[in-house]
Design a protein around this motif. Structure first.
Motif, PDB file in Angstrom:
ATOM      1  N   THR A 115      23.060  20.098 -35.967  1.00 43.04           N
ATOM      2  CA  THR A 115      22.311  20.316 -37.199  1.00 43.04           C
ATOM      3  C   THR A 115      23.084  19.740 -38.375  1.00 43.04           C
ATOM      4  O   THR A 115      24.230  20.141 -38.624  1.00 43.04           O
ATOM      5  CB  THR A 115      22.088  21.821 -37.447  1.00 43.04           C
ATOM      6  N   PRO A 116      22.511  18.784 -39.112  1.00 39.66           N
ATOM      7  CA  PRO A 116      23.206  18.234 -40.278  1.00 39.66           C
ATOM      8  C   PRO A 116      23.579  19.335 -41.266  1.00 39.66           C
ATOM      9  O   PRO A 116      22.773  20.217 -41.573  1.00 39.66           O
ATOM     10  CB  PRO A 116      22.177  17.271 -40.880  1.00 39.66           C
ATOM     11  N   ASN A 117      24.826  19.300 -41.734  1.00 42.13           N
ATOM     12  CA  ASN A 117      25.305  20.333 -42.650  1.00 42.13           C
ATOM     13  C   ASN A 117      24.864  20.082 -44.082  1.00 42.13           C
ATOM     14  O   ASN A 117      24.613  21.000 -44.837  1.00 42.13           O
ATOM     15  CB  ASN A 117      26.834  20.417 -42.576  1.00 42.13           C
ATOM     16  N   GLY A 118      24.803  18.784 -44.458  1.00 41.90           N
ATOM     17  CA  GLY A 118      24.405  18.446 -45.813  1.00 41.90           C
ATOM     18  C   GLY A 118      25.535  17.932 -46.677  1.00 41.90           C
ATOM     19  O   GLY A 118      25.317  17.237 -47.657  1.00 41.90           O
ATOM     20  N   ARG A 119      26.794  18.258 -46.326  1.00 45.56           N
ATOM     21  CA  ARG A 119      27.935  17.782 -47.120  1.00 45.56           C
ATOM     22  C   ARG A 119      28.190  16.308 -46.886  1.00 45.56           C
ATOM     23  O   ARG A 119      28.392  15.546 -47.825  1.00 45.56           O
ATOM     24  CB  ARG A 119      29.188  18.597 -46.786  1.00 45.56           C
ATOM     25  N   PHE A 120      28.192  15.898 -45.632  1.00 48.19           N
ATOM     26  CA  PHE A 120      28.410  14.490 -45.284  1.00 48.19           C
ATOM     27  C   PHE A 120      27.166  13.980 -44.561  1.00 48.19           C
ATOM     28  O   PHE A 120      26.826  14.480 -43.486  1.00 48.19           O
ATOM     29  CB  PHE A 120      29.625  14.334 -44.365  1.00 48.19           C
ATOM     30  N   THR A 121      26.498  13.019 -45.136  1.00 42.50           N
ATOM     31  CA  THR A 121      25.290  12.481 -44.502  1.00 42.50           C
ATOM     32  C   THR A 121      25.514  11.105 -43.898  1.00 42.50           C
ATOM     33  O   THR A 121      24.723  10.676 -43.061  1.00 42.50           O
ATOM     34  CB  THR A 121      24.137  12.407 -45.508  1.00 42.50           C
ATOM     35  N   HIS A 122      26.576  10.419 -44.324  1.00 44.25           N
ATOM     36  CA  HIS A 122      26.894   9.097 -43.780  1.00 44.25           C
ATOM     37  C   HIS A 122      28.409   8.961 -43.656  1.00 44.25           C
ATOM     38  O   HIS A 122      29.170   9.663 -44.344  1.00 44.25           O
ATOM     39  CB  HIS A 122      26.338   7.980 -44.668  1.00 44.25           C
ATOM     40  N   ALA A 123      28.830   8.042 -42.818  1.00 45.63           N
ATOM     41  CA  ALA A 123      30.260   7.883 -42.553  1.00 45.63           C
ATOM     42  C   ALA A 123      31.047   7.487 -43.795  1.00 45.63           C
ATOM     43  O   ALA A 123      32.203   7.898 -43.961  1.00 45.63           O
ATOM     44  CB  ALA A 123      30.471   6.844 -41.452  1.00 45.63           C
ATOM     45  N   ASP A 124      30.443   6.697 -44.698  1.00 45.07           N
ATOM     46  CA  ASP A 124      31.192   6.272 -45.888  1.00 45.07           C
ATOM     47  C   ASP A 124      31.589   7.465 -46.753  1.00 45.07           C
ATOM     48  O   ASP A 124      32.613   7.444 -47.432  1.00 45.07           O
ATOM     49  CB  ASP A 124      30.393   5.247 -46.696  1.00 45.07           C
ATOM     50  N   GLU A 125      30.786   8.546 -46.730  1.00 40.53           N
ATOM     51  CA  GLU A 125      31.130   9.737 -47.503  1.00 40.53           C
ATOM     52  C   GLU A 125      32.373  10.411 -46.931  1.00 40.53           C
ATOM     53  O   GLU A 125      33.246  10.879 -47.673  1.00 40.53           O
ATOM     54  CB  GLU A 125      29.951  10.700 -47.516  1.00 40.53           C
ATOM     55  N   LEU A 126      32.455  10.467 -45.598  1.00 42.77           N
ATOM     56  CA  LEU A 126      33.650  11.032 -44.965  1.00 42.77           C
ATOM     57  C   LEU A 126      34.854  10.141 -45.219  1.00 42.77           C
ATOM     58  O   LEU A 126      35.947  10.630 -45.515  1.00 42.77           O
ATOM     59  CB  LEU A 126      33.430  11.197 -43.463  1.00 42.77           C
ATOM     60  N   ILE A 127      34.672   8.845 -45.108  1.00 41.69           N
ATOM     61  CA  ILE A 127      35.777   7.907 -45.339  1.00 41.69           C
ATOM     62  C   ILE A 127      36.334   8.077 -46.745  1.00 41.69           C
ATOM     63  O   ILE A 127      37.558   8.163 -46.935  1.00 41.69           O
ATOM     64  CB  ILE A 127      35.307   6.456 -45.111  1.00 41.69           C
ATOM     65  N   ARG A 128      35.467   8.153 -47.750  1.00 40.93           N
ATOM     66  CA  ARG A 128      35.922   8.321 -49.133  1.00 40.93           C
ATOM     67  C   ARG A 128      36.643   9.660 -49.312  1.00 40.93           C
ATOM     68  O   ARG A 128      37.675   9.728 -49.990  1.00 40.93           O
ATOM     69  CB  ARG A 128      34.741   8.210 -50.086  1.00 40.93           C
ATOM     70  N   PHE A 129      36.110  10.694 -48.689  1.00 41.00           N
ATOM     71  CA  PHE A 129      36.729  12.021 -48.771  1.00 41.00           C
ATOM     72  C   PHE A 129      38.144  11.991 -48.199  1.00 41.00           C
ATOM     73  O   PHE A 129      39.092  12.512 -48.812  1.00 41.00           O
ATOM     74  CB  PHE A 129      35.870  13.029 -48.003  1.00 41.00           C
ATOM     75  N   ILE A 130      38.301  11.378 -47.022  1.00 43.71           N
ATOM     76  CA  ILE A 130      39.628  11.284 -46.397  1.00 43.71           C
ATOM     77  C   ILE A 130      40.568  10.448 -47.251  1.00 43.71           C
ATOM     78  O   ILE A 130      41.726  10.814 -47.487  1.00 43.71           O
ATOM     79  CB  ILE A 130      39.524  10.694 -44.982  1.00 43.71           C
ATOM     80  N   ARG A 131      40.097   9.314 -47.722  1.00 47.07           N
ATOM     81  CA  ARG A 131      40.934   8.409 -48.496  1.00 47.07           C
ATOM     82  C   ARG A 131      41.442   9.069 -49.782  1.00 47.07           C
ATOM     83  O   ARG A 131      42.603   8.864 -50.183  1.00 47.07           O
ATOM     84  CB  ARG A 131      40.142   7.144 -48.848  1.00 47.07           C
ATOM     85  N   GLU A 132      40.617   9.897 -50.391  1.00 46.68           N
ATOM     86  CA  GLU A 132      41.009  10.530 -51.655  1.00 46.68           C
ATOM     87  C   GLU A 132      41.991  11.677 -51.466  1.00 46.68           C
ATOM     88  O   GLU A 132      42.781  11.981 -52.372  1.00 46.68           O
ATOM     89  CB  GLU A 132      39.758  11.047 -52.381  1.00 46.68           C
ATOM     90  N   LYS A 133      41.996  12.309 -50.297  1.00 56.09           N
ATOM     91  CA  LYS A 133      42.774  13.527 -50.120  1.00 56.09           C
ATOM     92  C   LYS A 133      43.918  13.412 -49.110  1.00 56.09           C
ATOM     93  O   LYS A 133      44.800  14.278 -49.079  1.00 56.09           O
ATOM     94  CB  LYS A 133      41.844  14.676 -49.701  1.00 56.09           C
ATOM     95  N   TYR A 134      43.903  12.368 -48.263  1.00 52.51           N
ATOM     96  CA  TYR A 134      44.900  12.260 -47.209  1.00 52.51           C
ATOM     97  C   TYR A 134      45.447  10.832 -47.135  1.00 52.51           C
ATOM     98  O   TYR A 134      45.041   9.963 -47.908  1.00 52.51           O
ATOM     99  CB  TYR A 134      44.282  12.646 -45.855  1.00 52.51           C
ATOM    100  N   HIS A 135      46.363  10.639 -46.191  1.00 51.92           N
ATOM    101  CA  HIS A 135      46.991   9.322 -46.034  1.00 51.92           C
ATOM    102  C   HIS A 135      46.759   8.745 -44.635  1.00 51.92           C
ATOM    103  O   HIS A 135      47.556   7.954 -44.145  1.00 51.92           O
ATOM    104  CB  HIS A 135      48.495   9.430 -46.310  1.00 51.92           C
ATOM    105  N   PHE A 136      45.666   9.120 -44.013  1.00 51.40           N
ATOM    106  CA  PHE A 136      45.337   8.590 -42.697  1.00 51.40           C
ATOM    107  C   PHE A 136      44.931   7.118 -42.792  1.00 51.40           C
ATOM    108  O   PHE A 136      44.411   6.664 -43.819  1.00 51.40           O
ATOM    109  CB  PHE A 136      44.163   9.358 -42.085  1.00 51.40           C
ATOM    110  N   ASN A 137      45.142   6.412 -41.687  1.00 51.32           N
ATOM    111  CA  ASN A 137      44.516   5.108 -41.493  1.00 51.32           C
ATOM    112  C   ASN A 137      43.102   5.382 -40.985  1.00 51.32           C
ATOM    113  O   ASN A 137      42.914   6.151 -40.046  1.00 51.32           O
ATOM    114  CB  ASN A 137      45.297   4.297 -40.457  1.00 51.32           C
TER     115      ASN A 137
END
Length: 287
Positions: A115-137
């Motif tokens: 069931t879609p949660n609503g916070r992340f609807t596409h991969a680019d949203e997750l990518i931006r979230f990770i990039r802003e808060k963490y140092h993962f590749n």
């Protein structure tokens, strides 16, 4: 180590595995890793949960074991469609604590069980979230034949550009069986200003049901020469397995000759096929 640092030095070779289902014996996955680790992969990626399930604990643990027990760099898959921000933070913190430096950020499949949660609807949203808060590749998926839900290939490239702009640093393709799709994809990506190292995703097809399932799920087209292989050997499992491996080897040889950045083998937890392919192409990989 961040796997994006590997590119440009050699033709990268990596494998994908998936955690066992809850009812399966976990020793099977470690037997798979025992078989793959001797093939000197540059890294191994681990899909999320068991067969795409919601439980990430096995993914985190196996990715950690690959890195710390087998001494091979690992990538953890992270689909986001059913994650809250709190869920994402919890998983990312687990991965960070285990020393995992690489994440394949995905939207994930929308199914009756997810069931879609609503916070992340596409991969680019997750990518931006990770990039802003963490140092993962961060690795992103791409689709030489276009994502099955995209209206057209242009829209699909535009979606990929959003992933690149959000902070992805390398790409891995969905499986394909016709290399021309990959070469055309490379041209379109370059025209769109996407300049990221890209691994070609190759799946050695070892049985008929496997390819029928994958083509239905992913929209992958079957070349005529591949259809002839299936038709000829569908009642001979061993011959079909060997023909599928030979087909994958031919694909890889052609890709290496065209200067592909890397090969990502979807092993389906079958070390035999991976070993046969490695033995056939290892001398062509740049050292």
């Amino acid at each position: 180590m961040k796997t994006s640092e590997l590119f440009g030095k050699k033709t990268v070779l990596s494998f994908e595995i998936f955690p066992p289902k809850p009812t399966a014996d976990e020793k099977v996955i470690y037997e798979t890793l025992d078989g793959l680790s001797g093939l000197n992969p540059d890294f191994i990626s681990v899909t999320y949960g068991a067969g795409g399930g919601n439980n990430c604990s096995k993914t985190v643990r196996i990715a950690s074991d690959i890195k710390h027990k087998y001494g091979i760099e690992s990538i953890a898959h992270l689909p986001c469609i059913n994650l809250s921000e709190e869920d994402a933070v919890g998983i990312l913190n687990q991965l960070e604590a285990e020393g995992i430096e690489n994440i394949l950020a995905l939207r994930g499949d929308i199914t009756a069980e997810v069931t879609p949660n609503g916070r992340f609807t596409h991969a680019d949203e997750l990518i931006r979230f990770i990039r802003e808060k963490y140092h993962f590749n961060i690795i992103a998926a791409c689709y030489p034949e276009g994502h099955i839900e995209s209206k057209c290939i242009v829209e699909d490239i535009e979606n990929l550009k959003r992933k690149a702009d959000a902070g992805a640093s390398q790409l891995v393709t969905q499986l394909f069986l016709d290399n021309d799709f990959f070469y055309r994809f490379q041209e379109r990506a370059a025209l769109a200003g996407i300049d990221l190292p890209t691994e070609a995703g190759i799946m050695p097809v070892t049985n008929k049901k496997q390819i029928e399932r994958m083509t239905k799920m992913c929209g992958v087209q079957l070349p005529e020469k591949f259809r002839r292989i299936i038709d000829k050997y569908e009642n001979n499992p061993e011959a079909l397995r060997d023909a599928g491996i030979a087909y994958a080897i031919n694909q890889i040889v052609d890709l290496i000759a065209h200067g592909v950045d890397g090969i990502h083998l979807y092993t389906m937890n079958k070390p035999y096929a991976a070993r046969k392919i490695y033995e056939a192409v290892y001398s062509m990989l740049k050292v």
